[in-house]
Design a protein around this motif. Structure first.
Motif, PDB file in Angstrom:
ATOM      1  N   LEU A 185       0.829  -1.205   0.000  1.00 50.17           N
ATOM      2  CA  LEU A 185       0.000   0.000   0.000  1.00 50.17           C
ATOM      3  C   LEU A 185       0.864   1.257   0.000  1.00 50.17           C
ATOM      4  O   LEU A 185       0.400   2.329  -0.408  1.00 50.17           O
ATOM      5  N   GLY A 186       2.095   1.131   0.467  1.00 50.50           N
ATOM      6  CA  GLY A 186       2.999   2.276   0.489  1.00 50.50           C
ATOM      7  C   GLY A 186       3.110   2.945   1.838  1.00 50.50           C
ATOM      8  O   GLY A 186       3.790   3.973   1.972  1.00 50.50           O
ATOM      9  N   TYR A 199      -7.276   1.197   8.453  1.00 48.96           N
ATOM     10  CA  TYR A 199      -7.334  -0.167   7.913  1.00 48.96           C
ATOM     11  C   TYR A 199      -8.744  -0.521   7.424  1.00 48.96           C
ATOM     12  O   TYR A 199      -9.735  -0.275   8.095  1.00 48.96           O
ATOM     13  N   GLY A 200      -8.819  -1.085   6.248  1.00 51.39           N
ATOM     14  CA  GLY A 200     -10.094  -1.469   5.640  1.00 51.39           C
ATOM     15  C   GLY A 200     -10.650  -0.420   4.709  1.00 51.39           C
ATOM     16  O   GLY A 200     -11.262  -0.745   3.685  1.00 51.39           O
ATOM     17  N   SER A 201     -10.417   0.846   5.032  1.00 58.15           N
ATOM     18  CA  SER A 201     -10.945   1.914   4.183  1.00 58.15           C
ATOM     19  C   SER A 201     -10.201   1.999   2.865  1.00 58.15           C
ATOM     20  O   SER A 201     -10.718   2.562   1.891  1.00 58.15           O
ATOM     21  N   GLU A 202      -8.976   1.430   2.799  1.00 56.24           N
ATOM     22  CA  GLU A 202      -8.207   1.504   1.558  1.00 56.24           C
ATOM     23  C   GLU A 202      -8.825   0.680   0.437  1.00 56.24           C
ATOM     24  O   GLU A 202      -8.478   0.867  -0.723  1.00 56.24           O
ATOM     25  N   GLU A 231      -7.415  -6.293  -1.996  1.00 57.53           N
ATOM     26  CA  GLU A 231      -6.695  -5.423  -2.919  1.00 57.53           C
ATOM     27  C   GLU A 231      -7.533  -5.227  -4.176  1.00 57.53           C
ATOM     28  O   GLU A 231      -7.978  -6.200  -4.794  1.00 57.53           O
ATOM     29  N   ASN A 232      -7.771  -3.966  -4.493  1.00 63.76           N
ATOM     30  CA  ASN A 232      -8.607  -3.632  -5.645  1.00 63.76           C
ATOM     31  C   ASN A 232      -8.071  -2.357  -6.297  1.00 63.76           C
ATOM     32  O   ASN A 232      -6.944  -1.931  -6.022  1.00 63.76           O
ATOM     33  N   LYS A 233      -8.862  -1.736  -7.136  1.00 58.56           N
ATOM     34  CA  LYS A 233      -8.407  -0.533  -7.833  1.00 58.56           C
ATOM     35  C   LYS A 233      -8.113   0.605  -6.870  1.00 58.56           C
ATOM     36  O   LYS A 233      -7.194   1.400  -7.101  1.00 58.56           O
ATOM     37  N   TRP A 293      -4.608   2.529  -6.381  1.00 56.97           N
ATOM     38  CA  TRP A 293      -4.557   3.990  -6.508  1.00 56.97           C
ATOM     39  C   TRP A 293      -3.853   4.606  -5.304  1.00 56.97           C
ATOM     40  O   TRP A 293      -2.968   5.461  -5.454  1.00 56.97           O
ATOM     41  N   ILE A 294      -4.209   4.156  -4.096  1.00 62.06           N
ATOM     42  CA  ILE A 294      -3.593   4.708  -2.892  1.00 62.06           C
ATOM     43  C   ILE A 294      -2.105   4.397  -2.852  1.00 62.06           C
ATOM     44  O   ILE A 294      -1.295   5.229  -2.418  1.00 62.06           O
TER      45      ILE A 294
END
Length: 436
Positions: A44-45, A313-316, A339-341, A345-346
């Motif tokens: 996620l970075g 956590y979870g909101s990503e 993990e999705n679009k 993006w994040i």
């Protein structure tokens, strides 16, 4: 300061690990679940994890029983030490929740007072009157935080209390090698205590980071050279989602100009407030926004504006939860990360943020502003980045003087030519780094 160049990831451990709400005293090694998520956090970075309370408590973590012991529902100190070590191995810093304004009724010193009354050596650790009574019919009155009597307010003017807290923090550094603290209800904390804490933490680690939870008022009261390095930016939290829902970008840009703009009266120029679109105390942003297409855009704004972005956590991946459903709904347990679009993006936003001097340290200047679009400039050390957001479902062409002809988008890596104006497709965001 490392925190100013970081992306934070917040975990509420008791919810994240699926622990029971009431402390049942049963030892379970749930906190080790964090290790399974480290690849996701890294992808996620995020390079810093902020853990909400991990120490022994009565129920939700903010009613501490023991500052020196990991909550039995989460595991042992050894378990958490391993989690911290594993995070550090991946270059991820660790920040813990410091709940120092109050403790739980199960806190050992308060229990001593309930048993021994006047004879307790800890009676002055709290704000107590033996002439009154409590909601719990204790035969004594005590101050609870904001009228919540399961949260027993500490007397932070008492040296014994302060020394106990400082020794606990020292223990956390020695045992877990933590890198900072998020100070719960920092707006309630005694200012002399905050100064002592800052000085003490500086002596433990020169780059130890303190971020305070604040809501309203002048953040300079708490974010300054002698207290906290940073505070939570609740003003812009509200402005972010409200601007998208009302299609009025003037609201968030007004706040950003007030806080970081070019004028001499700007309040927080040069400071790094903690930016967020949601957390464990408020509805998840996916449940707040009226238009799902705005979800990537609100993250772009939070990463592009001045501050330290924090992802809950979870909101990503767009998890939903409404505050009206109660706090447990906000602090859910997910079996595994998704993990999705949006997460992709994040991760791109995080990479752009961490690698850009302008996005980490730059000033703020509004360039284009309409109800549905905004473009602002961040500039530092000769680097210039334009953050552009189009919240409309229609394309928009902006005309402004960029100072040169071409740029590279830090999010996608694509080149952009400013000749003839800049067209923003529907529901789009860009971080344009100007070529020299």
């Amino acid at each position: 300061m490392w925190a100013y160049e970081s992306v934070f990831y917040q975990i509420y451990p008791l919810g994240f690990c699926g622990a029971p709400f009431e402390n049942d005293g049963v030892l379970e090694h749930r906190i080790l679940k964090v290790n399974e998520w480290i690849p996701h956090i890294k992808k996620l970075g995020a390079n810093a994890v902020y853990f909400s309370p991990v120490f022994e408590s009565d129920t939700h973590g903010y009613n501490t029983r023991d500052y020196t012991k990991i909550d039995t529902r989460l595991g042992t100190n050894k378990d958490f030490g391993q989690v911290c070590a594993d995070l550090h191995k991946e270059g991820i810093r660790v920040v813990l929740d410091g709940v120092f304004n109050h403790v739980g009724r199960g806190f050992w010193a308060f229990q001593d007072v309930l048993q021994k009354r006047w004879d307790s050596p800890y009676k002055d650790w709290f704000h107590i009157s033996f002439d009154g009574n409590s909601n719990y019919n204790d035969g004594l009155w005590y101050e609870g935080w904001e009228g919540n009597y399961d949260l027993v307010k500490l007397n932070l003017r008492n040296d014994a209390v302060v020394n106990h807290i400082l020794e606990a923090v020292k223990g956390w550094v020695e045992e877990f090698d933590i890198d900072g603290l998020r100070l719960d209800v920092a707006y309630c904390l005694d200012h002399d205590f905050l100064r002592r804490l800052r000085q003490f933490c500086n002596s433990l680690k020169p780059d130890f980071f303190l971020v305070g939870e604040t809501l309203h008022g002048d953040y300079n009261q708490w974010a300054n050279e002698s207290m906290c390095h940073s505070v939570t930016n609740y003003e812009c939290y509200k402005g972010l989602h409200s601007s998208f829902n009302s299609m009025n970008m003037f609201e968030i840009v007004h706040s950003l100009l007030r806080q970081f703009g070019p004028e001499n009266w700007t309040l927080y120029k040069g400071k790094h407030l903690l930016s967020f679109v949601d957390n464990h105390d408020v509805s998840r942003v996916a449940s707040i926004l009226n238009n799902e297409a705005h979800l990537p855009l609100i993250y772009a704004m939070s990463f592009g504006m001045p501050g330290i972005p924090c992802v809950y956590y979870g909101s990503e991946w767009g998890a939903k939860a409404d505050k009206r459903e109660g706090d447990p709904a906000l602090r859910a347990c997910f079996d595994e990360p998704v993990e999705n679009k949006l997460t992709e993006w994040i991760s791109k936003l995080a990479a752009a943020k961490k690698e850009s001097k302008a996005l980490n340290y730059g000033d703020f200047r509004s360039v284009v502003l309409t109800n549905k679009q905004c473009i602002f400039e961040r500039k530092a050390d000769g680097e210039r980045v334009f953050v552009a957001v189009n919240a409309d479902g229609e394309s928009y062409t902006a005309h402004f003087d960029a100072g040169c002809g071409t740029a590279v988008d830090l999010i996608t890596g694509q080149l952009h030519d400013f000749g003839g104006g800049s067209t923003l497709p529907p529901y789009s965001a860009y971080f344009w780094k100007m070529e020299r």
